[in-house]
Design a protein around this motif. Structure first.
Motif, PDB file in Angstrom:
ATOM      1  N   ARG A 165       0.832  -1.206   0.000  1.00 58.85           N
ATOM      2  CA  ARG A 165       0.000   0.000   0.000  1.00 58.85           C
ATOM      3  C   ARG A 165       0.867   1.257   0.000  1.00 58.85           C
ATOM      4  O   ARG A 165       0.615   2.205  -0.734  1.00 58.85           O
ATOM      5  CB  ARG A 165      -0.940   0.002   1.206  1.00 58.85           C
ATOM      6  N   ASP A 166       1.915   1.257   0.836  1.00 57.44           N
ATOM      7  CA  ASP A 166       2.816   2.414   0.873  1.00 57.44           C
ATOM      8  C   ASP A 166       3.547   2.588  -0.452  1.00 57.44           C
ATOM      9  O   ASP A 166       3.760   3.715  -0.912  1.00 57.44           O
ATOM     10  CB  ASP A 166       3.838   2.254   2.009  1.00 57.44           C
ATOM     11  N   GLY A 167       3.923   1.473  -1.087  1.00 53.11           N
ATOM     12  CA  GLY A 167       4.568   1.563  -2.392  1.00 53.11           C
ATOM     13  C   GLY A 167       3.654   2.170  -3.431  1.00 53.11           C
ATOM     14  O   GLY A 167       4.093   2.986  -4.261  1.00 53.11           O
ATOM     15  N   PHE A 168       2.380   1.806  -3.391  1.00 55.69           N
ATOM     16  CA  PHE A 168       1.421   2.395  -4.332  1.00 55.69           C
ATOM     17  C   PHE A 168       1.232   3.888  -4.053  1.00 55.69           C
ATOM     18  O   PHE A 168       1.143   4.693  -4.989  1.00 55.69           O
ATOM     19  CB  PHE A 168       0.079   1.665  -4.233  1.00 55.69           C
ATOM     20  N   LEU A 169       1.180   4.262  -2.771  1.00 57.49           N
ATOM     21  CA  LEU A 169       0.954   5.666  -2.418  1.00 57.49           C
ATOM     22  C   LEU A 169       2.101   6.563  -2.856  1.00 57.49           C
ATOM     23  O   LEU A 169       1.914   7.768  -3.054  1.00 57.49           O
ATOM     24  CB  LEU A 169       0.726   5.799  -0.906  1.00 57.49           C
ATOM     25  N   LYS A 170       3.297   5.995  -3.007  1.00 59.30           N
ATOM     26  CA  LYS A 170       4.437   6.794  -3.468  1.00 59.30           C
ATOM     27  C   LYS A 170       4.255   7.270  -4.904  1.00 59.30           C
ATOM     28  O   LYS A 170       4.923   8.217  -5.342  1.00 59.30           O
ATOM     29  CB  LYS A 170       5.724   5.989  -3.337  1.00 59.30           C
ATOM     30  N   LEU A 171       3.355   6.626  -5.642  1.00 58.62           N
ATOM     31  CA  LEU A 171       3.069   7.042  -7.008  1.00 58.62           C
ATOM     32  C   LEU A 171       2.094   8.211  -7.059  1.00 58.62           C
ATOM     33  O   LEU A 171       1.861   8.781  -8.128  1.00 58.62           O
ATOM     34  CB  LEU A 171       2.485   5.868  -7.814  1.00 58.62           C
ATOM     35  N   VAL A 172       1.519   8.558  -5.906  1.00 55.55           N
ATOM     36  CA  VAL A 172       0.494   9.603  -5.820  1.00 55.55           C
ATOM     37  C   VAL A 172       1.141  10.895  -5.306  1.00 55.55           C
ATOM     38  O   VAL A 172       2.029  10.836  -4.447  1.00 55.55           O
ATOM     39  CB  VAL A 172      -0.642   9.144  -4.877  1.00 55.55           C
ATOM     40  N   PRO A 173       0.742  12.069  -5.819  1.00 57.99           N
ATOM     41  CA  PRO A 173       1.264  13.332  -5.284  1.00 57.99           C
ATOM     42  C   PRO A 173       1.062  13.410  -3.765  1.00 57.99           C
ATOM     43  O   PRO A 173       0.020  12.978  -3.251  1.00 57.99           O
ATOM     44  CB  PRO A 173       0.430  14.396  -6.001  1.00 57.99           C
ATOM     45  N   PRO A 174       2.055  13.959  -3.021  1.00 57.77           N
ATOM     46  CA  PRO A 174       1.985  13.969  -1.537  1.00 57.77           C
ATOM     47  C   PRO A 174       0.697  14.562  -0.981  1.00 57.77           C
ATOM     48  O   PRO A 174       0.159  14.049   0.004  1.00 57.77           O
ATOM     49  CB  PRO A 174       3.206  14.805  -1.149  1.00 57.77           C
ATOM     50  N   GLN A 175       0.172  15.629  -1.611  1.00 59.85           N
ATOM     51  CA  GLN A 175      -1.018  16.280  -1.066  1.00 59.85           C
ATOM     52  C   GLN A 175      -2.269  15.409  -1.187  1.00 59.85           C
ATOM     53  O   GLN A 175      -3.253  15.617  -0.459  1.00 59.85           O
ATOM     54  CB  GLN A 175      -1.263  17.630  -1.762  1.00 59.85           C
ATOM     55  N   ASP A 176      -2.233  14.431  -2.104  1.00 63.84           N
ATOM     56  CA  ASP A 176      -3.402  13.562  -2.297  1.00 63.84           C
ATOM     57  C   ASP A 176      -3.292  12.241  -1.542  1.00 63.84           C
ATOM     58  O   ASP A 176      -4.254  11.459  -1.545  1.00 63.84           O
ATOM     59  CB  ASP A 176      -3.588  13.262  -3.787  1.00 63.84           C
ATOM     60  N   ARG A 177      -2.148  11.969  -0.923  1.00 67.30           N
ATOM     61  CA  ARG A 177      -1.945  10.657  -0.309  1.00 67.30           C
ATOM     62  C   ARG A 177      -2.908  10.347   0.841  1.00 67.30           C
ATOM     63  O   ARG A 177      -3.395   9.207   0.925  1.00 67.30           O
ATOM     64  CB  ARG A 177      -0.491  10.545   0.168  1.00 67.30           C
ATOM     65  N   PRO A 178      -3.220  11.293   1.740  1.00 68.54           N
ATOM     66  CA  PRO A 178      -4.162  10.956   2.817  1.00 68.54           C
ATOM     67  C   PRO A 178      -5.527  10.498   2.290  1.00 68.54           C
ATOM     68  O   PRO A 178      -6.095   9.520   2.778  1.00 68.54           O
ATOM     69  CB  PRO A 178      -4.266  12.262   3.613  1.00 68.54           C
ATOM     70  N   ARG A 179      -6.054  11.212   1.283  1.00 68.21           N
ATOM     71  CA  ARG A 179      -7.368  10.832   0.733  1.00 68.21           C
ATOM     72  C   ARG A 179      -7.290   9.469   0.036  1.00 68.21           C
ATOM     73  O   ARG A 179      -8.166   8.617   0.216  1.00 68.21           O
ATOM     74  CB  ARG A 179      -7.847  11.896  -0.248  1.00 68.21           C
ATOM     75  N   ILE A 180      -6.247   9.253  -0.757  1.00 65.35           N
ATOM     76  CA  ILE A 180      -6.113   7.979  -1.460  1.00 65.35           C
ATOM     77  C   ILE A 180      -5.918   6.835  -0.472  1.00 65.35           C
ATOM     78  O   ILE A 180      -6.479   5.744  -0.636  1.00 65.35           O
ATOM     79  CB  ILE A 180      -4.936   8.029  -2.454  1.00 65.35           C
ATOM     80  N   ASP A 181      -5.124   7.083   0.582  1.00 67.40           N
ATOM     81  CA  ASP A 181      -4.905   6.050   1.597  1.00 67.40           C
ATOM     82  C   ASP A 181      -6.209   5.673   2.274  1.00 67.40           C
ATOM     83  O   ASP A 181      -6.508   4.486   2.458  1.00 67.40           O
ATOM     84  CB  ASP A 181      -3.889   6.556   2.624  1.00 67.40           C
TER      85      ASP A 181
END
Length: 342
Positions: A165-181
């Motif tokens: 999950r953390d590896g996938f979140l690294k592909l997402v812009p930092p500001q969007d990571r909380p919502r995507i997580d």
């Protein structure tokens, strides 16, 4: 008026989106296998979490126990019923073509119905269509390889879900990571609840179908019940597909028997839809029937047999994604605008 630099950026962005979509389309079979692996991981992780909660063991040890228990279960089923199931399945495969010819002979006077049944029979029993199905699913060896690939990949994901999950979140812009997580967590919860509800429905429907066919003295009742339980994984279309071979076998024996088998399937589906599903959906995931039907058809058209098989869990994920990443932002923006105006 757009500047040349801004226009170039937009063209590059558009080309990147198109190339990404084309790449996804080319890798769709692999992505479906990845999604199937995630479902396997959710199943084993949920089982392990339950064991850890009841025994206070570590999650790693609980996962090992969960894997061992599932393996023991399948070994026991194979040792107790493997021979009977194999005999039933072999008998069913042998009986279907003969039963189909007998049905055709019984209604030989009705020409248009014979022609319709011939076309339907060819669709189900001829080698041409079976080869097309084989082409969609791959060779037998390929299918077995995919099963093992999904199983082992699922176990790897279940062992370290946060890593992936953390590896996938690294592909997402930092500001969007909380919502995507948060969305990924919700997808996992919804899929876990859906899997549990579907497993309960499959066991109940398979058991009722097998027992009912056995009481009606339909040949290969155990194999037909097993098929009905497995087919329940595909909503709406699965139960219809499960009823067809049972009706063919029953009609080849006696038309009244076929009528009783049809009544039995209708009663079981009414119990499943009006009694079992409402109880399950109080605690699990409720998919609107129309959404489920169109999801099965759409994913089957787009992705073939694997799409139909995974249509319901894909629909669950799609609903969560639409709710979290599209509907909620719109509602939040509307609320903020109203607040500013107030």
């Amino acid at each position: 008026m757009l500047t040349e630099a801004a226009l170039s950026r937009r063209l590059v962005f558009g080309a990147g989106v198109i190339l990404t979509l084309l790449l996804i389309w080319q890798l769709v079979d692999l992505l479906l296998l990845v999604f199937a692996s995630v479902l396997v991981a959710i199943f084993f992780r949920s089982f392990a979490d339950t064991i850890a909660r009841l025994t206070r063991l570590s999650h790693g040890l609980a996962l090992i126990i969960a894997i061992i228990l599932v393996a023991i279960f399948f070994v026991l089923i194979s040792s107790l019923f493997g021979t009977t199931i194999h005999q039933n399945v072999s008998t069913l495969i042998d009986q279907l073509p003969t039963a189909w010819r007998e049905i055709r002979g019984r209604i030989g006077e009705v020409r248009w119905l014979v022609d319709a049944l011939d076309r339907a029979g060819e669709a189900m029993l001829t080698g041409n269509v079976m080869s097309r199905i084989g082409g969609a699913l791959g060779t037998v060896m390929g299918a077995v390889t995919n099963v093992f690939l999904v199983l082992f990949a699922g176990l790897y994901i279940a062992a370290q879900p946060k890593l992936y999950r953390d590896g996938f979140l690294k592909l997402v812009p930092p500001q969007d990571r909380p919502r995507i997580d948060a969305t990924l967590v919700r997808c996992g919860v919804f899929l876990r609840n859906w899997l549990l509800g579907q497993l309960i429905a499959m066991i109940v429907v398979g058991t009722l179908t097998g027992v009912g066919l056995q009481l009606l003295q339909v040949p290969s009742a155990l194999a037909l019940g097993l098929f009905a339980g497995l087919a329940e994984f595909i909503p709406i279309l699965g139960p219809i597909a499960a009823a067809i071979p049972a009706l063919i076998i029953a009609f080849s024996q006696d038309s009244r028997l076929a009528l009783w088998v049809l009544v039995m399937f209708v009663i079981i589906q009414q119990l499943e839809g009006n009694v079992l599903q409402p109880i399950i959906q109080r605690r699990m995931v409720a998919l609107p029937p129309a959404v489920t039907l169109f999801a099965v058809i759409a994913f089957a058209i787009l992705f073939g047999a694997m799409g139909a098989l995974l249509a319901a869990p894909l629909a669950v994920v799609t609903l969560v994604l639409v709710q979290d990443l599209y509907v909620k932002p719109i509602e939040e923006n509307a609320a903020s605008v109203i607040g500013e105006q107030g």
